[in-house]
Every structure is written in structure tokens, then in C-alpha cells.
Scaffold this motif. Sequence first.
Motif, PDB file in Angstrom:
ATOM      1  N   SER A   1       0.831  -1.202   0.000  1.00  0.00           N
ATOM      2  CA  SER A   1       0.000   0.000   0.000  1.00  0.00           C
ATOM      3  C   SER A   1       0.866   1.254   0.000  1.00  0.00           C
ATOM      4  O   SER A   1       0.428   2.314  -0.456  1.00  0.00           O
ATOM      5  CB  SER A   1      -0.938   0.002   1.209  1.00  0.00           C
ATOM      6  OG  SER A   1      -0.190  -0.120   2.404  1.00  0.00           O
ATOM      7  N   GLY A   2       2.106   1.118   0.486  1.00  0.00           N
ATOM      8  CA  GLY A   2       3.040   2.237   0.461  1.00  0.00           C
ATOM      9  C   GLY A   2       3.922   2.264  -0.768  1.00  0.00           C
ATOM     10  O   GLY A   2       4.888   3.026  -0.837  1.00  0.00           O
ATOM     11  N   SER A   3       3.609   1.401  -1.735  1.00  0.00           N
ATOM     12  CA  SER A   3       4.302   1.331  -3.033  1.00  0.00           C
ATOM     13  C   SER A   3       5.685   0.718  -2.966  1.00  0.00           C
ATOM     14  O   SER A   3       6.482   0.913  -3.893  1.00  0.00           O
ATOM     15  CB  SER A   3       4.365   2.713  -3.704  1.00  0.00           C
ATOM     16  OG  SER A   3       3.062   3.151  -4.025  1.00  0.00           O
ATOM     17  N   SER A   4       5.985  -0.037  -1.922  1.00  0.00           N
ATOM     18  CA  SER A   4       7.213  -0.830  -1.928  1.00  0.00           C
ATOM     19  C   SER A   4       7.008  -2.017  -2.854  1.00  0.00           C
ATOM     20  O   SER A   4       5.936  -2.634  -2.842  1.00  0.00           O
ATOM     21  CB  SER A   4       7.529  -1.330  -0.520  1.00  0.00           C
ATOM     22  OG  SER A   4       7.806  -0.260   0.345  1.00  0.00           O
ATOM     23  N   THR A   5       8.028  -2.325  -3.635  1.00  0.00           N
ATOM     24  CA  THR A   5       7.890  -3.380  -4.636  1.00  0.00           C
ATOM     25  C   THR A   5       8.923  -4.487  -4.456  1.00  0.00           C
ATOM     26  O   THR A   5      10.016  -4.255  -3.927  1.00  0.00           O
ATOM     27  CB  THR A   5       8.029  -2.809  -6.057  1.00  0.00           C
ATOM     28  OG1 THR A   5       9.314  -2.196  -6.190  1.00  0.00           O
ATOM     29  CG2 THR A   5       6.940  -1.792  -6.343  1.00  0.00           C
ATOM     30  N   ASN A   6       8.548  -5.661  -4.925  1.00  0.00           N
ATOM     31  CA  ASN A   6       9.461  -6.793  -4.994  1.00  0.00           C
ATOM     32  C   ASN A   6       9.160  -7.577  -6.259  1.00  0.00           C
ATOM     33  O   ASN A   6       7.999  -7.634  -6.701  1.00  0.00           O
ATOM     34  CB  ASN A   6       9.296  -7.715  -3.778  1.00  0.00           C
ATOM     35  CG  ASN A   6      10.034  -7.200  -2.565  1.00  0.00           C
ATOM     36  OD1 ASN A   6      11.265  -7.168  -2.541  1.00  0.00           O
ATOM     37  ND2 ASN A   6       9.308  -6.744  -1.563  1.00  0.00           N
ATOM     38  N   TYR A   7      10.199  -8.156  -6.838  1.00  0.00           N
ATOM     39  CA  TYR A   7      10.070  -8.870  -8.093  1.00  0.00           C
ATOM     40  C   TYR A   7      10.741 -10.234  -8.023  1.00  0.00           C
ATOM     41  O   TYR A   7      11.737 -10.422  -7.321  1.00  0.00           O
ATOM     42  CB  TYR A   7      10.728  -8.077  -9.229  1.00  0.00           C
ATOM     43  CG  TYR A   7      10.095  -6.744  -9.492  1.00  0.00           C
ATOM     44  CD1 TYR A   7      10.553  -5.590  -8.864  1.00  0.00           C
ATOM     45  CD2 TYR A   7       9.041  -6.625 -10.397  1.00  0.00           C
ATOM     46  CE1 TYR A   7       9.968  -4.355  -9.108  1.00  0.00           C
ATOM     47  CE2 TYR A   7       8.459  -5.397 -10.657  1.00  0.00           C
ATOM     48  CZ  TYR A   7       8.924  -4.270 -10.003  1.00  0.00           C
ATOM     49  OH  TYR A   7       8.336  -3.054 -10.256  1.00  0.00           O
ATOM     50  N   ALA A   8      10.208 -11.153  -8.785  1.00  0.00           N
ATOM     51  CA  ALA A   8      10.897 -12.420  -8.983  1.00  0.00           C
ATOM     52  C   ALA A   8      12.185 -12.143  -9.747  1.00  0.00           C
ATOM     53  O   ALA A   8      12.235 -11.236 -10.592  1.00  0.00           O
ATOM     54  CB  ALA A   8      10.012 -13.384  -9.774  1.00  0.00           C
ATOM     55  N   ASP A   9      13.211 -12.914  -9.458  1.00  0.00           N
ATOM     56  CA  ASP A   9      14.491 -12.692 -10.126  1.00  0.00           C
ATOM     57  C   ASP A   9      14.355 -12.778 -11.643  1.00  0.00           C
ATOM     58  O   ASP A   9      15.042 -12.067 -12.378  1.00  0.00           O
ATOM     59  CB  ASP A   9      15.513 -13.726  -9.654  1.00  0.00           C
ATOM     60  CG  ASP A   9      15.983 -13.480  -8.229  1.00  0.00           C
ATOM     61  OD1 ASP A   9      16.538 -14.408  -7.608  1.00  0.00           O
ATOM     62  OD2 ASP A   9      15.789 -12.355  -7.715  1.00  0.00           O
ATOM     63  N   SER A  10      13.473 -13.635 -12.099  1.00  0.00           N
ATOM     64  CA  SER A  10      13.336 -13.867 -13.538  1.00  0.00           C
ATOM     65  C   SER A  10      12.777 -12.667 -14.291  1.00  0.00           C
ATOM     66  O   SER A  10      12.884 -12.602 -15.521  1.00  0.00           O
ATOM     67  CB  SER A  10      12.445 -15.087 -13.791  1.00  0.00           C
ATOM     68  OG  SER A  10      11.162 -14.891 -13.222  1.00  0.00           O
ATOM     69  N   VAL A  11      12.183 -11.718 -13.589  1.00  0.00           N
ATOM     70  CA  VAL A  11      11.567 -10.570 -14.271  1.00  0.00           C
ATOM     71  C   VAL A  11      12.203  -9.240 -13.882  1.00  0.00           C
ATOM     72  O   VAL A  11      11.843  -8.209 -14.449  1.00  0.00           O
ATOM     73  CB  VAL A  11      10.045 -10.512 -14.017  1.00  0.00           C
ATOM     74  CG1 VAL A  11       9.391 -11.843 -14.380  1.00  0.00           C
ATOM     75  CG2 VAL A  11       9.717 -10.111 -12.595  1.00  0.00           C
TER      76      VAL A  11
END
Length: 116
Positions: A53-63
Amino acid sequence: QVQLVESGGGLVQAGGSLRLSCAASGRTSSINVMSWYREAPGKQRELVATISSGSSTNYADSVKGRFTISRDNAKNTVSLEMNSLGPEDTAVYYCYARIYAVGFFWGQGTQVTVSS
């Protein structure tokens, strides 16, 4: 409850781009985390990207470096910008929303097919 509707999937050539969108309705003010998952044929559903909700992001390594997740809390939408797509990105992409201490919700999915 929360209802999620995805859009933006389709067929694209390798190296191309697509933008997925997910519109949320219902108890949207209580949503904490929104994510995109994908499920390829014969594989388990996997997390692609998450935004808080605070716009912190996480991604899979593959993307990482190719996909960008964003969220518009005013419009109750979450988007996934996908660049440099490859055949390995072919999957059904699902929008996911979680409300802490309440539960989680899924969209119906949208097909992304990347041709080589």
C-alpha cells in the motif's frame, strides 16, 4: 470482499511488450498488498511482482529489470508493465489482493502468450 478483473493479455512476439491491468472493487480501502502471479502449463503458480500500500515493490528474479509493477490507490488499479518478453513468460497472469487478518482474493486470470 474484493473483486479483481484483469485485462491487457494477448499474443506478442519475443522482445515485445505488454501492459496488464487489474481493477479492484469492493473493500478496496482495506487492501494491503497487491501482486501479480503467473501459472505456465505444467508449472506451479509463481509470484511475479508485489506492491504494498506504500508502493514498496518486490520482483521475482526472472523478471527483474524487465517488469514494473505500479499501483494507483485512487483508481483502485494495479498494473504490470512487461518488456523484453520471451517465450518463458508465456502463462496465465493472475491479479492478487490481500487484506491482512481478513484474507486474499484472486482475479480470473489473463493469458499472455509470447511467440518466438
